[in-house]
Design a protein around this motif. Structure first.
Motif, PDB file in Angstrom:
ATOM      1  N   ASP A 182      24.521  34.467  42.576  1.00 38.02           N
ATOM      2  CA  ASP A 182      23.656  33.850  43.581  1.00 38.02           C
ATOM      3  C   ASP A 182      24.271  33.903  44.976  1.00 38.02           C
ATOM      4  OD1 ASP A 182      21.825  33.288  41.629  1.00 38.02           O
ATOM      5  OD2 ASP A 182      22.400  31.174  41.402  1.00 38.02           O
ATOM      6  N   ARG A 183      25.604  33.818  45.041  1.00 33.75           N
ATOM      7  CA  ARG A 183      26.280  33.748  46.332  1.00 33.75           C
ATOM      8  C   ARG A 183      26.897  35.090  46.754  1.00 33.75           C
ATOM      9  NH1 ARG A 183      30.611  29.697  45.949  1.00 33.75           N
ATOM     10  NH2 ARG A 183      30.742  30.114  48.195  1.00 33.75           N
ATOM     11  N   ASN A 184      26.637  36.143  45.981  1.00 36.42           N
ATOM     12  CA  ASN A 184      27.140  37.486  46.311  1.00 36.42           C
ATOM     13  C   ASN A 184      28.653  37.510  46.503  1.00 36.42           C
ATOM     14  OD1 ASN A 184      24.910  39.651  46.754  1.00 36.42           O
ATOM     15  ND2 ASN A 184      24.050  37.761  47.579  1.00 36.42           N
ATOM     16  N   ILE A 185      29.374  36.874  45.583  1.00 42.26           N
ATOM     17  CA  ILE A 185      30.836  36.837  45.668  1.00 42.26           C
ATOM     18  C   ILE A 185      31.417  37.969  44.821  1.00 42.26           C
ATOM     19  CG2 ILE A 185      32.903  35.501  45.108  1.00 42.26           C
ATOM     20  CD1 ILE A 185      31.283  32.988  45.696  1.00 42.26           C
ATOM     21  N   ALA A 186      32.265  38.762  45.428  1.00 47.89           N
ATOM     22  CA  ALA A 186      32.905  39.877  44.730  1.00 47.89           C
ATOM     23  C   ALA A 186      34.246  39.434  44.156  1.00 47.89           C
ATOM     24  CB  ALA A 186      33.115  41.048  45.685  1.00 47.89           C
ATOM     25  N   LEU A 187      34.635  40.041  43.050  1.00 53.17           N
ATOM     26  CA  LEU A 187      35.900  39.723  42.381  1.00 53.17           C
ATOM     27  C   LEU A 187      36.618  41.026  42.089  1.00 53.17           C
ATOM     28  CD1 LEU A 187      37.657  37.487  40.997  1.00 53.17           C
ATOM     29  CD2 LEU A 187      36.383  37.971  38.898  1.00 53.17           C
ATOM     30  N   ARG A 188      37.843  41.152  42.615  1.00 54.40           N
ATOM     31  CA  ARG A 188      38.603  42.379  42.404  1.00 54.40           C
ATOM     32  C   ARG A 188      40.095  42.047  42.384  1.00 54.40           C
ATOM     33  NH1 ARG A 188      37.594  47.764  42.563  1.00 54.40           N
ATOM     34  NH2 ARG A 188      39.297  49.152  43.179  1.00 54.40           N
ATOM     35  N   GLY A 189      40.817  42.673  41.486  1.00 52.24           N
ATOM     36  CA  GLY A 189      42.252  42.424  41.420  1.00 52.24           C
ATOM     37  C   GLY A 189      42.812  42.893  40.100  1.00 52.24           C
ATOM     38  N   GLY A 190      43.796  42.162  39.596  1.00 49.54           N
ATOM     39  CA  GLY A 190      44.449  42.533  38.353  1.00 49.54           C
ATOM     40  C   GLY A 190      45.908  42.879  38.590  1.00 49.54           C
ATOM     41  N   VAL A 191      46.479  43.613  37.646  1.00 50.65           N
ATOM     42  CA  VAL A 191      47.886  44.001  37.735  1.00 50.65           C
ATOM     43  C   VAL A 191      48.062  44.933  38.934  1.00 50.65           C
ATOM     44  CG1 VAL A 191      49.840  45.019  36.537  1.00 50.65           C
ATOM     45  CG2 VAL A 191      48.061  43.847  35.228  1.00 50.65           C
TER      46      VAL A 191
END
Length: 347
Positions: free
Chosen positions: A285-294
């Protein structure tokens, strides 16, 4: 040689172990000059991450090449080098893409059957694909050598988080986590041009480092109180980018709550503890992106190294306690009890 081994929760020992030897033509044997204890090592120390009794430990180190296999082309005896926390062959498709942490022939220091960084020496597989050469004169500069050690993990991991969070010139960034990685995330955000950097932390010694690294604001509250404080600081909108450097369910929920609509979260905190997952509907709903990791720190070392060498960035303040090899068990205790931020080891 002597090296740190783990036998059970809270049972760290420095013991005599077999000297490393060349096993493959692409190996080198490295004499360790500097190593350190990572916050992620504490999960094994506390028994939350399984280890075999007697297993080596430690994944951050730099040192001098003592011996090189016949197949090694880029290094020779006497070279000063830094090792990223994962070894990689440098030839596979993932390595070519800058994702050395997914190299099929790669591995983590301290995994079963391999040497750990918290010892006197390490056998390094695939040396040409793994190690990065450092200027020889750095070996005589104690502060610089300590700063260069951060390239093995925490500086590159903070940079990875900042990239995942979409940090750029003029952006507002919030950093969840006041450990060494979170503090290096502050440093990375500043380097990438963030205009405002909000550090979440309640330990004055750590938030003082955050301010020195470029934090413009500090929020000591947690949970809903922290969310409200950051909303107030950002005119009710939240941060363009959020660096999540803890790895708990609560820290991730905080990261989502303080992100601006259309913002991004760069997550590098090693996941641990219970979790019920993120509410994807909120992120949708809020267009939040998630990226990352090792973090593929091997890909970042060539970019970050010049700035460390010329003093543009100096991560050395994250190391606030120095021990010899015999002091490593006490170093774990100090970090576990949060009386030390990050322990530097001089074998």
């Amino acid at each position: 040689m002597r090296a740190t081994t783990i036998h059970a929760p809270f049972d760290m020992r420095v013991e005599d172990v077999p000297d490393p030897v060349i096993q493959d033509p692409q190996d080198v044997v490295l004499r360790v000059l500097r190593a350190c204890i990572c916050g992620s090592d504490l999960w094994a120390y506390r028994g939350e991450s399984a280890r075999q009794p007697g297993q080596r430990i430690g994944h951050e180190f730099l040192g001098v090449v003592e011996e090189a296999g016949d197949g090694v082309r880029g290094f020779r005896r006497g070279d000063l080098v830094v090792a990223p926390f994962v070894w990689s062959d440098g030839t596979c498709a993932y390595c070519a893409e800058g994702l050395q942490t997914s190299c099929p022939r790669g591995g983590f220091w301290g995994s079963a059957g391999s040497d750990g960084g918290q010892g006197e020496a390490v056998r390094v597989p695939f040396a040409d694909g793994t190690l990065v050469k450092l200027p020889a004169e750095a070996a005589s500069d104690d502060r610089l050598l300590t700063a260069l050690l951060a390239l093995s993990d925490v500086l590159g991991t903070g940079h990875h988080a900042a990239l995942g969070a979409g940090v750029g010139p003029g952006s507002t960034v919030a950093v969840v986590g006041d450990g060494a990685v979170g503090l290096c995330g502050v440093l990375a955000a500043k380097r990438l041009g963030a205009e405002r950097i909000i550090a979440l932390g309640r330990h004055t010694a750590r938030t003082d480092i955050a301010r020195a690294f470029g934090a413009t604001d500090v929020v000591a509250e947690r949970g809903e109180a922290a969310e409200a404080a950051i909303r107030e600081l950002t005119g009710g909108q939240g941060a363009h980018g959020v660096i999540e450097a803890v790895g708990t369910e609560q820290s991730m929920r905080t990261a989502v709550a303080i992100a601006r609509d259309g913002g991004s979260i760069g997550y590098v905190g090693v996941p641990h503890g219970s979790g019920t997952g993120l509410d994807l509907s909120v992120m949708f709903d809020r267009n939040i992106a998630l990226r990352g990791g090792v973090a593929p720190v091997r890909a970042y070392i060539p970019e970050l190294l010049p700035d460390v060498l010329d003093g543009t960035i100096d991560p050395s303040p994250v190391f606030d306690l120095t021990v010899g090899l015999d002091g490593v068990p006490g170093g774990y205790k100090a970090m576990d009890e949060r009386t030390a931020l990050k322990v530097l080891v001089k074998p």
